[in-house]
Design a protein around this motif. Structure first.
Motif, mmCIF file in Angstrom:
data_model
loop_
_atom_site.group_PDB
_atom_site.id
_atom_site.type_symbol
_atom_site.label_atom_id
_atom_site.label_comp_id
_atom_site.label_asym_id
_atom_site.label_seq_id
_atom_site.Cartn_x
_atom_site.Cartn_y
_atom_site.Cartn_z
ATOM 1 N N ILE A 48 0.806 -1.212 0.000
ATOM 2 C CA ILE A 48 0.000 0.000 0.000
ATOM 3 C C ILE A 48 0.844 1.271 0.000
ATOM 4 C CG2 ILE A 48 -0.207 0.065 2.527
ATOM 5 C CD1 ILE A 48 -3.137 1.006 2.076
ATOM 6 N N ASP A 49 2.073 1.216 0.488
ATOM 7 C CA ASP A 49 2.911 2.419 0.549
ATOM 8 C C ASP A 49 3.791 2.599 -0.677
ATOM 9 O OD1 ASP A 49 4.582 0.299 0.998
ATOM 10 O OD2 ASP A 49 5.564 1.140 2.781
ATOM 11 N N THR A 50 3.470 1.875 -1.760
ATOM 12 C CA THR A 50 4.225 2.011 -3.009
ATOM 13 C C THR A 50 3.435 2.835 -4.014
ATOM 14 O OG1 THR A 50 3.303 0.031 -4.067
ATOM 15 C CG2 THR A 50 5.215 -0.278 -2.615
ATOM 16 N N GLU A 88 0.314 -5.145 6.917
ATOM 17 C CA GLU A 88 0.808 -4.858 8.257
ATOM 18 C C GLU A 88 -0.256 -4.362 9.234
ATOM 19 O OE1 GLU A 88 5.507 -4.000 7.824
ATOM 20 O OE2 GLU A 88 4.218 -2.224 7.620
ATOM 21 N N ASN A 107 -4.447 -1.149 6.105
ATOM 22 C CA ASN A 107 -3.935 -1.455 4.770
ATOM 23 C C ASN A 107 -5.029 -1.976 3.851
ATOM 24 O OD1 ASN A 107 -0.735 -2.840 5.889
ATOM 25 N ND2 ASN A 107 -1.393 -0.725 5.685
#
Length: 287
Positions: free
Chosen positions: A76-78, A102, A106
């Protein structure tokens, strides 16, 4: 009458998202599910092109809509997550595997997406395991042992990771999920080693294993399938129970109680789902 549920996948074979010539071959490999991988298998500068490749392939193969096709998407943080998630909503995608899951947050964006396989690859993901498992659209947990070890600073053997694997199995059961999926074996030239890992995972409560090479598929499928010995035992247990009229009964020097009979029924039910035709299963045993 016995209601036989669809088979729960035992094997999930990865195929790189930028290698469309391998997609149909993977589906024909005998794997119960195929994971088209847009994460680790695809270099950063090829992510967008791989996504379009998968989009065109799915559009051209609508007949595969009933197949067990999974897309592993980037975390999700990409910068690739949003477009990857949109791709998962296309026909033909049975489930989506989220890399590096995590926290429940998410999964907020997945409300109208296919069922989720949450890949647990970090200490934080492990810490939030139960909360992740309780998200309504989560179908199954999967263990990413290699990345997990990297995050933990570990150089671990299978035995060293038994605690973590056991927790995935326990949480899956408590949350009512399908049995979890074990991390892939990195061994490509030793079928016995792959089988040993898969059988040990099965004994811990796992129901499937990730595969990184087609050679591993048959070994993994076999390892998560009831053996002839287990089937013989289950049939003899239930035959003894059916003849006892509710009285206590012993078999092979061991007392048969309700949990033992339930385990025997579960084994024969699994055989029915897998169409193990060499055993004729009396549906009365499975009620």
């Amino acid at each position: 009458m016995l209601k036989v549920e669809p088979m729960t996948p035992r094997s999930y074979l990865f195929v790189p998202g930028n290698r469309p010539e391998r997609f149909s071959k993977a589906l024909a490999s005998g794997a119960d599910s195929v994971i088209i991988d847009l994460e680790d298998a695809v270099p950063p500068d090829n992510k967008a092109a791989a996504r379009e490749t998968v989009r065109h392939w799915l559009s051209a193969h609508s007949e595969l809509a009933d197949r067990r096709l999974v897309l592993r998407i980037n975390a999700i943080d990409t910068p690739w997550f949003t477009d990857d998630l949109a791709l998962c909503r296309l026909p033909g995608v049975a489930a989506v595997m989220l890399a590096k899951t995590e926290s429940p947050a998410n999964l907020d964006a997945f409300s109208d997406a296919p069922p989720i396989i949450a890949l647990i690859e970090s200490a934080l993901g492990f810490e939030n395991l139960r909360a992740i498992a309780d998200v309504p659209n989560v179908q199954r947990l999967a263990f990413g042992a290699i990345d997990f070890q990297l995050d933990m600073g570990m150089r671990a053997t299978f035995d060293d990771l038994i605690y973590f694997r056991s927790q995935l199995a326990l949480v899956s059961r408590l949350a009512g999920l399908l049995a979890p999926i074990d991390s892939p074996s990195t061994v490509l030239d030793n079928d016995d080693e792959v089988a040993l890992e898969a059988r040990r995972a099965s004994r811990l409560g796992f129901g499937a294993k990730l595969c990184i090479h087609p050679r591993q598929v048959l070994v993994v499928n076999h390892s998560f399938t009831p053996t002839n010995e287990e089937l013989d035992w289950a049939q003899r247990v239930l035959a003894a129970v059916s003849q006892s009229d509710g009285a206590a009964v012993a078999l092979d020097g061991q007392m048969i109680d309700k949990p033992v009979a339930s385990r025997a029924r579960a084994i024969l039910n699994r055989a029915s789902i897998l169409n193990l035709d060499q055993y004729v299963v009396d549906s009365n045993f499975l009620e």
